[in-house]
Scaffold this active site. Structure first.
Site, PDB file in Angstrom:
ATOM      1  N   LYS A  22       0.722  -1.183  -0.089  1.00 40.85           N
ATOM      2  CA  LYS A  22       0.020  -0.015   0.034  1.00 40.85           C
ATOM      3  C   LYS A  22       0.873   1.509   0.049  1.00 40.85           C
ATOM      4  O   LYS A  22       2.106   1.168   0.114  1.00 40.85           O
ATOM      5  CB  LYS A  22      -1.154   0.080   1.173  1.00 40.85           C
ATOM      6  CG  LYS A  22      -1.818  -1.077   1.119  1.00 40.85           C
ATOM      7  CD  LYS A  22      -3.013  -0.988   2.352  1.00 40.85           C
ATOM      8  CE  LYS A  22      -4.003  -2.396   2.109  1.00 40.85           C
ATOM      9  NZ  LYS A  22      -4.980  -2.170   3.152  1.00 40.85           N
ATOM     10  N   ARG A 116       2.176  -6.806   8.954  1.00 43.65           N
ATOM     11  CA  ARG A 116       1.474  -5.712   9.138  1.00 43.65           C
ATOM     12  C   ARG A 116       1.884  -5.079  10.644  1.00 43.65           C
ATOM     13  O   ARG A 116       1.773  -3.717  10.718  1.00 43.65           O
ATOM     14  CB  ARG A 116      -0.037  -6.037   9.317  1.00 43.65           C
ATOM     15  CG  ARG A 116      -0.613  -6.315   8.034  1.00 43.65           C
ATOM     16  CD  ARG A 116      -1.944  -6.503   8.053  1.00 43.65           C
ATOM     17  NE  ARG A 116      -2.688  -6.410   6.686  1.00 43.65           N
ATOM     18  CZ  ARG A 116      -3.898  -7.042   6.279  1.00 43.65           C
ATOM     19  NH1 ARG A 116      -4.264  -8.126   7.254  1.00 43.65           N
ATOM     20  NH2 ARG A 116      -4.425  -6.947   5.099  1.00 43.65           N
ATOM     21  N   ASN A 126      -2.339  -0.110   7.074  1.00 42.06           N
ATOM     22  CA  ASN A 126      -1.847  -1.556   7.393  1.00 42.06           C
ATOM     23  C   ASN A 126      -0.906  -2.172   6.503  1.00 42.06           C
ATOM     24  O   ASN A 126      -0.660  -3.364   6.659  1.00 42.06           O
ATOM     25  CB  ASN A 126      -3.247  -2.368   7.784  1.00 42.06           C
ATOM     26  CG  ASN A 126      -3.778  -2.690   6.280  1.00 42.06           C
ATOM     27  OD1 ASN A 126      -3.635  -2.110   5.603  1.00 42.06           O
ATOM     28  ND2 ASN A 126      -4.904  -3.504   6.683  1.00 42.06           N
ATOM     29  N   HIS A 129      -2.292  -5.809   1.512  1.00 44.99           N
ATOM     30  CA  HIS A 129      -3.425  -6.544   1.472  1.00 44.99           C
ATOM     31  C   HIS A 129      -3.237  -7.795   1.023  1.00 44.99           C
ATOM     32  O   HIS A 129      -2.357  -8.150   0.399  1.00 44.99           O
ATOM     33  CB  HIS A 129      -4.128  -5.696   0.251  1.00 44.99           C
ATOM     34  CG  HIS A 129      -5.341  -6.479  -0.337  1.00 44.99           C
ATOM     35  ND1 HIS A 129      -6.317  -6.208   0.158  1.00 44.99           N
ATOM     36  CD2 HIS A 129      -5.495  -7.382  -1.400  1.00 44.99           C
ATOM     37  CE1 HIS A 129      -7.478  -6.953  -0.309  1.00 44.99           C
ATOM     38  NE2 HIS A 129      -6.873  -7.528  -1.540  1.00 44.99           N
TER      39      HIS A 129
END
Length: 208
Positions: A22, A116, A126, A129
């Site tokens: 992310k 995470r 976090n 994914h």
């Protein structure tokens, strides 16, 4: 075939799953990739892309209407992401175990060695994914890699039918020939015979 202790060998399923690095941790993507490879995954495909808010809304459509949906789409479109197709046995379960709980704050307490816990900072940010199921993985991989062809695993019945139709008859002929010729090294002889008698290879007959 059985293992040394008499129990049947474990069945291995090679699966694919989607991993997203992310926007908050793209700068440490190389570190994350190293840990992915060291955990037994193969990275089949990888691309860096910038998602629009509309793309994020489509990707997370199952979460539409939840309180955090606007923040999620804003966050995921705030910078580039790195999408990867990972493969290994039971890839979906192994990847979800490696990344840990969705809330990074909880992950730091309950799964401190998870990715995470190491890289995430909150429930929203976090770091990573992971697809929740094999069906979700197929859908998400096609979303991020539209030209990817994901072949389904054959069923046990399909495998049995294939073996009975294409493999067993040829193998039986080969074993019969081994018994007739009684070669010094039967395994090598049978391997050579199978190469010469591959039913999938076209036979070319010379004519005068």
């Amino acid at each position: 075939m059985q293992s040394e202790n008499g129990s049947p060998p474990p069945r291995i399923y090679v699966q694919q799953t989607l991993a997203l690095v992310k926007p908050d941790v793209v700068h440490v993507a190389d570190q994350i990739e190293d840990q992915i490879l060291n955990s037994g995954f193969t990275i089949l495909q990888k691309r860096k892309l910038q998602l629009s808010p509309e793309h994020c809304s489509d990707f997370y459509a199952d979460q539409y209407g939840t309180p955090h949906f606007p923040s999620l789409t804003a966050f995921m479109s705030s910078g580039p992401v790195i999408a990867m197709v990972l493969a290994r046995d039971d890839a979906v379960a192994h990847w979800n175990h490696l990344i840990g709980p969705a809330n990074s704050v909880i992950a730091k307490k309950t799964h401190p060695d998870s990715l995470r816990a190491k890289y995430g900072t909150s429930e929203l940010q976090n770091a990573l994914h992971g697809s929740e199921s094999l069906a979700a993985a197929v859908k998400e991989i096609r979303f991020m890699f539209p030209n990817t062809l994901i072949e389904p695993l054959p069923s046990r019945l399909e495998i049995k039918e294939y073996l009975n139709t294409y493999v067993n008859p040829t193998l039986l002929r080969g074993l019969t020939e081994v018994c007739k010729h009684k070669p010094f090294n039967p395994c090598i002889w049978l391997a050579d015979w199978l190469l010469k008698n591959n039913p999938n290879e076209p036979k070319v007959e010379e004519t005068e």
